[in-house]
Enzyme design. Structure first.
Site, PDB file in Angstrom:
ATOM      1  N   SER A 183      -4.586  87.719  67.633  1.00 28.45           N
ATOM      2  CA  SER A 183      -3.207  87.282  67.877  1.00 28.45           C
ATOM      3  C   SER A 183      -2.385  88.475  67.311  1.00 28.45           C
ATOM      4  CB  SER A 183      -2.985  85.922  67.024  1.00 28.45           C
ATOM      5  OG  SER A 183      -3.424  86.315  65.529  1.00 28.45           O
TER       6      SER A 183
ATOM      7  N   LYS B 130      -4.592  87.851  54.916  1.00 25.20           N
ATOM      8  CA  LYS B 130      -5.900  88.238  55.198  1.00 25.20           C
ATOM      9  C   LYS B 130      -6.397  89.172  54.158  1.00 25.20           C
ATOM     10  CE  LYS B 130      -5.086  86.005  59.093  1.00 25.20           C
ATOM     11  NZ  LYS B 130      -5.311  86.812  60.379  1.00 25.20           N
TER      12      LYS B 130
ATOM     13  N   GLU C  17     -15.549  95.476  69.354  1.00 27.08           N
ATOM     14  CA  GLU C  17     -14.585  96.049  68.461  1.00 27.08           C
ATOM     15  C   GLU C  17     -15.250  97.124  67.598  1.00 27.08           C
ATOM     16  OE1 GLU C  17     -11.796  92.240  67.738  1.00 27.08           O
ATOM     17  OE2 GLU C  17     -13.186  92.592  66.330  1.00 27.08           O
TER      18      GLU C  17
END
Length: 223
Positions: A34, A123, A105
C-alpha cells in the site's frame, strides 16, 4: 496533534519524501504494498528509463503509468530498490511479506546499490516478530514438514488460506517467534528443505528508512 489525519496520509508523505533518494532517469527496483502504491503514482516525476517490479500487481500499476517494466534477467544492477515493510527496527532489519511478494522482493533488492524503505511509524518496532507474524514462502508439498520444523524453532505457523504467490507457492505465517538474532534466524529458516525464503530481511537490510511520524518525516539509518 498529528500533522496527518490518517495513516494513508502518513504513507503518502513517506512516499513523497523518498523521491529525493531515488535516481532520476535510471532503472529502479520497485516493491509491493500500500505504501509503495503511493510512491508508484509519483514515479513519472523521475522520468525513469525503466523499472524492475517485485510482483505482478506492481508491474501492472507501473505499466498503467507508462513506465516500462523490464525482466530482472536483463539488468545487471539497480541504482536503488524502494519498498515498504511490515516491521522495521533500528538495525534496518525488516519483516516483509504481508502481501506475499517476499521472494521476488528479496531477489530484486539483492541487486540494488541501496534499499530505501518507506514506512509510517506504526511499522517501527523495538523487536521484530512480536506484533507481526513472520511470513515464510513454502513449496506446497512441503507445507506440513516445514510447519513442524518451524514449531521446533518455537513458532506457531498458520497456513494463509486462499493465497498463492506469484511463484505458485503457499505462505505460512509464523507467530510467537522470538527474533533476537534476525540474521541467524533468516539463515536457519531458509535452510529448511521446502522453504523458498522467509520474510526476515536482515542479511540485506535497508540502507535508509523514510519514516512518517505524527511530527513529520524522519530519515533513519542503522544504529
Amino acid at each position: 496533534m498529528s500533522l496527518y489525519a490518517t495513516q494513508d496520509e502518513k504513507k503518502q508523505a513517506a512516499a513523497k519524501a523518498a523521491l529525493k533518494h531515488l535516481p532520476k532517469g535510471g532503472i529502479l527496483g520497485v516493491g509491493t504494498g500500500s505504501t509503495v502504491n503511493f510512491l508508484i503514482d509519483l514515479l513519472p516525476e523521475l522520468q525513469l528509463e525503466a523499472a524492475v517490479a517485485s510482483s505482478q500487481a506492481t508491474a501492472d500499476r507501473l505499466k498503467k503509468l507508462g513506465i516500462e517494466v523490464v525482466d530482472m534477467n536483463h539488468v545487471g544492477s539497480l541504482d536503488a530498490y524502494v519498498d515498504g515493510a511490515d516491521e522495521i527496527d533500528r538495525h534496518m532489519h525488516m519483516i516483509k511479506g504481508g502481501g506475499a511478494a517476499l521472494t521476488r522482493e528479496k531477489i530484486v533488492a539483492s541487486i540494488a546499490k541501496k534499499f530505501v524503505c518507506i514506512v509510517d511509524d506504526s511499522k517501527w518496532v523495538d523487536q521484530l516478530g512480536r506484533d507481526f507474524p513472520l511470513p515464510v514462502e513454502v513449496i506446497p508439498m512441503a507445507r506440513s514438514a516445514v510447519a513442524r520444523k518451524l514449531v521446533s524453532l518455537g513458532g506457531d505457523p498458520v497456513y494463509r488460506e486462499g493465497v498463492v504467490t506469484d511463484n505458485g507457492n503457499v505462505i505460512l505465517d509464523v507467530f510467537n517467534l522470538n527474533i533476537l538474532n534476525a540474521i541467524d534466524l533468516e539463515k536457519t529458516i531458509n535452510n529448511i528443505p521446502g522453504v523458498v525464503t522467509n520474510g526476515i530481511f536482515a542479511l540485506n537490510p535497508a540502507t535508509i528508512a523514510i519514516v512518517a511520524t505524527n511530527d513529520g518525516i524522519e530519515e533513519r539509518t542503522a544504529q
